[in-house]
Design a protein around this motif. Structure first.
Motif, PDB file in Angstrom:
ATOM      1  N   UNK A 163     -32.973  -1.425  38.660  1.00  0.00           N
ATOM      2  CA  UNK A 163     -31.572  -1.159  38.285  1.00  0.00           C
ATOM      3  C   UNK A 163     -31.261   0.331  38.169  1.00  0.00           C
ATOM      4  N   UNK A 164     -32.139   1.187  38.704  1.00  0.00           N
ATOM      5  CA  UNK A 164     -31.928   2.628  38.533  1.00  0.00           C
ATOM      6  C   UNK A 164     -30.601   3.078  39.151  1.00  0.00           C
ATOM      7  N   UNK A 165     -30.131   2.358  40.148  1.00  0.00           N
ATOM      8  CA  UNK A 165     -28.856   2.711  40.784  1.00  0.00           C
ATOM      9  C   UNK A 165     -27.661   2.565  39.864  1.00  0.00           C
ATOM     10  N   UNK A 166     -27.837   1.862  38.738  1.00  0.00           N
ATOM     11  CA  UNK A 166     -26.735   1.712  37.782  1.00  0.00           C
ATOM     12  C   UNK A 166     -26.404   3.025  37.090  1.00  0.00           C
ATOM     13  N   UNK A 167     -27.262   4.024  37.279  1.00  0.00           N
ATOM     14  CA  UNK A 167     -26.965   5.341  36.726  1.00  0.00           C
ATOM     15  C   UNK A 167     -25.685   5.889  37.344  1.00  0.00           C
ATOM     16  N   UNK A 168     -25.332   5.374  38.514  1.00  0.00           N
ATOM     17  CA  UNK A 168     -24.106   5.817  39.190  1.00  0.00           C
ATOM     18  C   UNK A 168     -22.902   4.938  38.914  1.00  0.00           C
ATOM     19  N   UNK A 169     -23.049   3.971  37.974  1.00  0.00           N
ATOM     20  CA  UNK A 169     -21.964   3.046  37.643  1.00  0.00           C
ATOM     21  C   UNK A 169     -21.430   3.368  36.253  1.00  0.00           C
ATOM     22  N   UNK A 170     -20.142   3.323  36.081  1.00  0.00           N
ATOM     23  CA  UNK A 170     -19.516   3.629  34.794  1.00  0.00           C
ATOM     24  C   UNK A 170     -20.035   2.716  33.690  1.00  0.00           C
ATOM     25  N   UNK A 171     -20.273   3.309  32.521  1.00  0.00           N
ATOM     26  CA  UNK A 171     -20.724   2.545  31.353  1.00  0.00           C
ATOM     27  C   UNK A 171     -19.656   1.543  30.907  1.00  0.00           C
ATOM     28  N   UNK A 172     -18.398   1.855  31.152  1.00  0.00           N
ATOM     29  CA  UNK A 172     -17.310   0.940  30.796  1.00  0.00           C
ATOM     30  C   UNK A 172     -17.404  -0.374  31.569  1.00  0.00           C
ATOM     31  N   UNK A 173     -17.925  -0.284  32.786  1.00  0.00           N
ATOM     32  CA  UNK A 173     -18.104  -1.491  33.602  1.00  0.00           C
ATOM     33  C   UNK A 173     -19.393  -2.208  33.191  1.00  0.00           C
ATOM     34  N   UNK A 174     -20.491  -1.453  33.077  1.00  0.00           N
ATOM     35  CA  UNK A 174     -21.784  -2.059  32.745  1.00  0.00           C
ATOM     36  C   UNK A 174     -21.771  -2.747  31.384  1.00  0.00           C
ATOM     37  N   UNK A 175     -21.066  -2.146  30.421  1.00  0.00           N
ATOM     38  CA  UNK A 175     -21.062  -2.690  29.066  1.00  0.00           C
ATOM     39  C   UNK A 175     -19.890  -3.604  28.764  1.00  0.00           C
ATOM     40  N   UNK A 176     -19.110  -3.927  29.784  1.00  0.00           N
ATOM     41  CA  UNK A 176     -17.934  -4.773  29.569  1.00  0.00           C
ATOM     42  C   UNK A 176     -18.363  -6.166  29.118  1.00  0.00           C
ATOM     43  N   UNK A 177     -17.874  -6.645  27.977  1.00  0.00           N
ATOM     44  CA  UNK A 177     -18.314  -7.940  27.449  1.00  0.00           C
ATOM     45  C   UNK A 177     -17.766  -9.151  28.208  1.00  0.00           C
ATOM     46  N   UNK A 178     -16.612  -9.022  28.821  1.00  0.00           N
ATOM     47  CA  UNK A 178     -15.990 -10.158  29.509  1.00  0.00           C
ATOM     48  C   UNK A 178     -16.284 -10.161  30.999  1.00  0.00           C
ATOM     49  N   UNK A 179     -15.562 -11.005  31.711  1.00  0.00           N
ATOM     50  CA  UNK A 179     -15.734 -11.136  33.158  1.00  0.00           C
ATOM     51  C   UNK A 179     -15.250  -9.880  33.874  1.00  0.00           C
ATOM     52  N   UNK A 180     -15.983  -9.451  34.897  1.00  0.00           N
ATOM     53  CA  UNK A 180     -15.595  -8.275  35.678  1.00  0.00           C
ATOM     54  C   UNK A 180     -14.470  -8.637  36.644  1.00  0.00           C
ATOM     55  N   UNK A 181     -13.608  -7.680  36.904  1.00  0.00           N
ATOM     56  CA  UNK A 181     -12.599  -7.868  37.944  1.00  0.00           C
ATOM     57  C   UNK A 181     -13.289  -7.783  39.303  1.00  0.00           C
ATOM     58  N   UNK A 182     -12.592  -8.175  40.353  1.00  0.00           N
ATOM     59  CA  UNK A 182     -13.159  -8.097  41.705  1.00  0.00           C
ATOM     60  C   UNK A 182     -13.529  -6.661  42.050  1.00  0.00           C
TER      61      UNK A 182
END
Length: 278
Positions: A142-161
């Protein structure tokens, strides 16, 4: 400088700066080892850490007076290489633990996936090189998640498309990260493909079955199991038996059925009976 190093070699109790100087790493690296539990330390009343020289040695650091390379035997060179490798992996584990904190799944996810993957690798009788590459690939899956916003990674609900589209980029980001490090290049393919599905409906390339790297297929099973066994904001962790049932349901679609069979039937139940909390 030589006298100062000699003095450090004779000290039994070191502060973090002295320990870092002795083994030629940064002070922050020493602190990372301490915070991740890899290195024991004594805390003074003032809140400072003190490290015993013997604890550095037990972790694999060389703290004795060094020989010239020409004086080292083949066995000593092998041992030195293995110690260096263990230090490198311990550093990666500490970094990945920090990265895991940004996600909805419990901290330590990457290390647990690495341990579970290696348990499968043992059943498949991986040799030393294959086992090391599997551990590294699983640890860094999952090292590539370093390039993903924490707001998306830590979102408690369902992700948008759109958010899910962004998250699906992390295997490609991870491949680029490890591909830029010579030592890690052999695992770049595994990291890119660990979110592919056995039925070809995964990402990023939509490949299927045996076209997916074996290490990636192993990591997919371990990753799914740890996800099921972890408390999340929207549900409690599944039991071991329920998690195994879910893996079996996914065999042949999401997951490689042969790897699922090995994991659910051959891996020691004690190694997979854990519970995590965020």
């Amino acid at each position: 400088m030589a006298k100062r190093l000699k003095d450090l070699e004779s000290k039994e109790i070191l502060n973090t700066r002295e320990a870092a100087s002795l083994i030629k790493v940064t002070t922050q690296t020493i602190k990372n080892y301490i915070y991740s539990g890899k290195l024991k330390a004594i805390k003074t009343p003032g809140g400072h850490h003190r490290i015993r020289r013997s604890d550095l040695q037990s972790l694999g650091f060389v703290v004795e007076e060094q020989k010239e390379p020409s004086q080292l035997t083949a066995e000593e060179l092998t041992n030195a290489y293995n110690r260096l490798l263990n230090q490198y992996i311990a550093t990666l584990e500490a970094l990945m633990k920090a990265l895991d904190e940004r996600d909805i799944i419990a901290s330590g996810h990457s290390s647990r996936v690495a341990d579970l993957s290696c348990a499968i690798g043992e059943e498949l009788e991986f040799d030393e090189t294959e086992a090391r590459e599997l551990r590294l690939a699983a640890l860094l899956h999952d090292v590539g998640k370093i390039g993903i916003s924490e707001n998306i990674l830590g979102k408690p609900g369902r992700l948008t498309d759109q958010e899910y589209f962004v998250v699906k980029k992390h295997p490609e980001i991870g491949e680029k990260i490890v591909g830029s490090v010579e030592f890690l290049k052999p695992i770049a393919r595994s990291i890119r493909q660990c979110h592919e599905r056995f039925d070809g409906k995964g990402y990023p390339d939509g490949i299927a079955g045996p076209d997916i790297d074996l290490k990636a297929r192993i990591i997919a099973v371990a990753d799914t199991y740890d996800f099921l066994r972890s408390d999340l904001s929207f549900r409690r962790a599944l039991s071991v038996d329920d998690s195994i049932r879910e893996l079996k349901k996914s065999a042949g679609t999401q997951l490689d059925p042969s790897v699922v069979k090995i994991f659910t039937e051959d891996v020691d139940r004690q190694r997979i009976s854990y519970h995590t909390q965020h």
